[in-house]
Design a protein around this motif. Structure first.
Motif, PDB file in Angstrom:
ATOM      1  N   GLN A   1      -0.970   7.175  -3.183  1.00  0.00           N
ATOM      2  CA  GLN A   1      -1.755   6.011  -3.503  1.00  0.00           C
ATOM      3  C   GLN A   1      -2.149   5.426  -2.376  1.00  0.00           C
ATOM      4  OE1 GLN A   1      -0.914   3.719  -7.133  1.00  0.00           O
ATOM      5  NE2 GLN A   1       1.100   5.150  -7.510  1.00  0.00           N
TER       6      GLN A   1
ATOM      7  N   LEU B   1       1.294   6.033   4.585  1.00  0.00           N
ATOM      8  CA  LEU B   1       1.280   5.135   3.485  1.00  0.00           C
ATOM      9  C   LEU B   1       0.101   4.215   3.417  1.00  0.00           C
ATOM     10  CD1 LEU B   1       5.102   3.744   3.414  1.00  0.00           C
ATOM     11  CD2 LEU B   1       4.018   5.898   2.482  1.00  0.00           C
ATOM     12  N   SER B   2      -0.793   4.040   4.347  1.00  0.00           N
ATOM     13  CA  SER B   2      -1.881   3.364   4.488  1.00  0.00           C
ATOM     14  C   SER B   2      -2.683   4.157   5.514  1.00  0.00           C
ATOM     15  CB  SER B   2      -1.888   2.070   4.925  1.00  0.00           C
ATOM     16  OG  SER B   2      -0.998   1.858   6.226  1.00  0.00           O
TER      17      SER B   2
ATOM     18  N   LYS C   1       4.104   5.965  -2.191  1.00  0.00           N
ATOM     19  CA  LYS C   1       3.097   5.191  -1.742  1.00  0.00           C
ATOM     20  C   LYS C   1       2.077   6.159  -0.967  1.00  0.00           C
ATOM     21  CE  LYS C   1       0.282   1.512  -0.558  1.00  0.00           C
ATOM     22  NZ  LYS C   1      -0.751   2.366  -0.029  1.00  0.00           N
TER      23      LYS C   1
ATOM     24  N   ILE D   1      -0.469  -2.769  -0.790  1.00  0.00           N
ATOM     25  CA  ILE D   1       1.067  -2.554  -0.659  1.00  0.00           C
ATOM     26  C   ILE D   1       1.502  -3.878  -1.767  1.00  0.00           C
ATOM     27  CG2 ILE D   1       1.157  -4.039   1.391  1.00  0.00           C
ATOM     28  CD1 ILE D   1       3.833  -1.320  -0.036  1.00  0.00           C
TER      29      ILE D   1
ATOM     30  N   ASP E   1       8.131   2.797  -8.061  1.00  0.00           N
ATOM     31  CA  ASP E   1       8.121   3.562  -6.857  1.00  0.00           C
ATOM     32  C   ASP E   1       9.747   4.354  -7.051  1.00  0.00           C
ATOM     33  OD1 ASP E   1       7.417   4.427  -3.985  1.00  0.00           O
ATOM     34  OD2 ASP E   1       9.433   3.768  -3.622  1.00  0.00           O
TER      35      ASP E   1
ATOM     36  N   TYR F   1       1.192  -2.445  -4.834  1.00  0.00           N
ATOM     37  CA  TYR F   1       2.087  -1.193  -4.954  1.00  0.00           C
ATOM     38  C   TYR F   1       3.615  -1.501  -5.343  1.00  0.00           C
ATOM     39  CZ  TYR F   1       4.392   2.977  -4.660  1.00  0.00           C
ATOM     40  OH  TYR F   1       4.880   4.458  -4.701  1.00  0.00           O
TER      41      TYR F   1
END
Length: 245
Positions: A150, A220-221, A147, A155, A170, A158
């Motif tokens: 990207q 992840l973010s 993740k 989420i 993933d 994803y």
């Protein structure tokens, strides 16, 4: 590789060999700090260590906790994810509440051994350990390993992306599904890491001098930066997976 995979017992000292392999900010979640302070005294049977018999070196570890959950797993697990699992396990232990399932927290593979299938072996060992301890359900707030590449993709998109063969795109979600796990739902605020701007600069080497989203390597973010208020906060999403043992 000939491995001994077993609960840590009196071997907690060599767990240090597996420290320092996450991005630094990942170790700053205050809920996680509580867990790692007490894991070897509160839940020693739920921490597995893999040791290379030939060298005596630690090569992987797997952390989990027992906890009580009154709901139907198939209908969804809490949005709080990783933080919720630790808080609930601690509360249950302090109040004497009987656990009903096991939640995975972390599987760490020594970097030079990643990609060798060891993560799947540790997941299998965690499933087997939960069964040995009398549980039929293992859940995991999984941190999708791809993740970070990207980081701006939602989420909810994803987590459910699949390949032509129907397996998750993933890699880490794919290991779980291949092992028999089922994606239940997204935990949108699984881990929360607050800090001052100075702390985030120290953890990441980034300036944190403009308000708004900051893309931090390994996150992840995006991290939300508030310059006028003097803080930044990272809210990490995970993906709940259920293994029926």
């Amino acid at each position: 590789m000939d491995l001994e995979i077993a609960p840590i017992g009196d071997r907690s000292g060599i767990l240090d060999e597996l420290d320092g392999f996450w991005p630094e900010f990942m170790s700053k979640d205050p809920i996680g700090a509580f867990y790692y302070r007490y894991h070897d005294t509160f839940w020693p049977d739920f921490t597995l260590l893999a040791v290379d018999r030939a060298t005596g070196r630690a090569v992987a570890k797997a952390h989990s906790v027992p906890l009580a959950f009154a709901g139907d797993i198939a209908e969804g697990l809490p949005e709080g994810g990783w933080d919720w699992a630790i808080r609930t396990a601690a509360h249950d232990r302090l109040t004497g509440t009987a656990p009903t399932m096991v939640s995975a927290l972390e599987i760490m593979i020594r970097p030079d051994l990643r990609g060798t299938g060891l993560s799947g072996r540790m997941l299998a060992a965690m499933r087997e350990n939960a069964a040995t301890l009398g549980f039929t359900d293992l859940v995991a707030p999984v941190r999708p390993s791809g993740k970070h590449s990207q980081i701006t993709k939602p989420i909810d998109v994803y987590a459910y992306a699949t390949r032509d063969d129907g397996l998750p795109e993933d890699p880490w979600l794919r290991v779980h599904v291949r092992a028999g796990g089922r994606i239940v739902n997204v935990a949108h605020y699984s881990m929360t890491v607050p800090g001052t701007l100075e702390q985030w600069r120290g953890w990441t080497g980034l300036p944190f001098d403009v308000s708004g989203p900051v893309e931090v390597p390994g996150a992840l973010s995006p991290v939300r930066c508030e310059v006028d208020q003097g803080y930044a906060v990272y809210v990490e999403p995970n993906v709940w997976i259920h293994h029926r043992i």
